[in-house]
Write an enzyme that holds these catalytic residues in place. Sequence first.
Site, short mmCIF file in Angstrom:
data_model
loop_
_atom_site.label_atom_id
_atom_site.label_comp_id
_atom_site.label_asym_id
_atom_site.label_seq_id
_atom_site.Cartn_x
_atom_site.Cartn_y
_atom_site.Cartn_z
N GLU A 86 -31.79 2.85 25.61
CA GLU A 86 -33.22 2.75 25.87
C GLU A 86 -33.96 3.70 24.93
O GLU A 86 -33.37 4.27 24.01
CB GLU A 86 -33.52 3.12 27.33
CG GLU A 86 -33.02 4.50 27.71
CD GLU A 86 -33.17 4.82 29.19
OE1 GLU A 86 -33.96 4.17 29.86
OE2 GLU A 86 -32.47 5.73 29.67
N ASP A 136 -39.79 12.48 28.46
CA ASP A 136 -39.82 11.40 27.47
C ASP A 136 -40.79 11.69 26.32
O ASP A 136 -41.68 10.89 26.02
CB ASP A 136 -40.22 10.07 28.13
CG ASP A 136 -39.45 9.78 29.39
OD1 ASP A 136 -38.24 10.05 29.41
OD2 ASP A 136 -40.04 9.29 30.38
#
Length: 537
Positions: A187, A15
């Site tokens: 997301e 991420d």
Amino acid sequence: MPPIRNPILPGFNADPSIVRVGNDYYIATSTFEWYPGVQIHHSTDLANWDLVVHPLTRKSQLDMRGDPDSCGIWAPCLTHDGDKFWLVYTDVKRKDGSFKDTPNYIVTAPAIEGPWSDPVYVNSSGFDPSLFHDNDGKKWFVNMLQDHTRRPRFFSGIVLQEFDPTAGKLVGPKKNIFRGTDLDLVEGPHLYKRNGWYYLLTAEGGTGYEHACTLARSRDIWGPYETHPQKHILSSKDAPSAALQRAGHGDWVEALDGKNYLVHLTGRPITEKRRCVLGRETAIQEAYWGDDDWLYIKNGPIPSLYVEVPGTRDESKYWSEQRYTFDSKALHKDFQWLRTPETDRIFTTDAGKLTLFGREAIGSWFEQALVARRQTHFSYDAETVVDFNPTDERQFAGLTAYYCRYNFFYLTVTAFGGQRELLIMTSEASWPEGNLNMPFAEPVQIPKEGKVKLALTIRGVELQFFYAVGDEELKKIGPAFDASILSDECGGHQVHGSFTGAFVGMACSDLNGTALPADFDYFVYRPVKHESDRYEI
């Protein structure tokens, strides 16, 4: 410059969020249940990266005791507003089942080294938060919105609201500005502004093999947002033979020379079962702005294994042996432990040794003494020397290759019937029960006192333990194990549910509750080039 080979942050570095401040680039990545929270790497050339800081280091910032596996710190967002650094993150307290508990926080610092502030709580309506600093001085907070009733779906879109830094809270109206595409599971939002356009970069498709980066834009920050002509600007979902899989969750940066790059999450699967033993890693792609004011990936949307960046990687550093000694009060920055901010209860470093105090069993979600570093190579050797004097089978310490409570290999010094012995304990793909695999390999009796050298080798998918007593040479103990189970695909959850990566390190448990200590003299991590490692850097 010759191209470098992806990934730029090998091993569990998921991420990525990137920011450039002057000549310096910084990438923040998720750490999940591993303490301290968030890893921030630094580079000046986009090729060579050094871990410089873990910003969440104290109890007032982060306490993850009780956080299940693959919970904790999700998807940090690192930005700079011209004055100071801002770090936004989620501390996930539950993720399985119908509910997710996802408190979001902000910390700040005048410099990347800190000091980092205590957190400001923002909201809990969804995870993957980020902060956008508009050129009019306003700050905007975005995160995915979750709906446990699934009307129409759990991942309900991306929500925008203004953040007042003086009041330390969200203010004004909030709006769902983007509900994603038909790939679903929207997301990981990041907002940018360029040429009068607001750009919203999101992740979609889950974090598995359907993962993708989706781009949308609007003239108004509130929308409506139109989707990129390619829809997904980066993805491996339609290229199952590509070297870089699971490509998604990205962030854009403009380099000092004006070129554009996207950093993104990726995985390098091995075996016919496509297991990512190094977890989710960080890769980089060159990008460019088209005449239509849309961002495109060079040679995309499939990610490239080789990419030209301003610098050239120092390969010797990547392949060098790491020998860790314990001569200072602080652990080396490569090491992390699980969940607890109260480090003095689980370890100390003094007089050239690491002392682990036996606490709960390996795999506990509360307080276990386990200190480890990431596996960053497909093949490696690890070695340590332990001095531990258990009285029974409820006390054990040693060397572990660890993914989570459901997946680990553990060579322990323990005792049974008054006799000290070496016993291998394994938990292989044991979700949801979490049981040890039995019967155990035959234990090996060792002298009642004295240090023991413990070692392991991983060659691709094969793990082998070794030991030595006194001046003996290392000798094998137990069978060869399948190391590929230390992977996201076997991590003990349903699809898209395991998020970390393999670690190797030292552990100590005392189920009698007497906190029996184990002393470790050193720890060695030695990368090995092996013929089976198809996608090694």
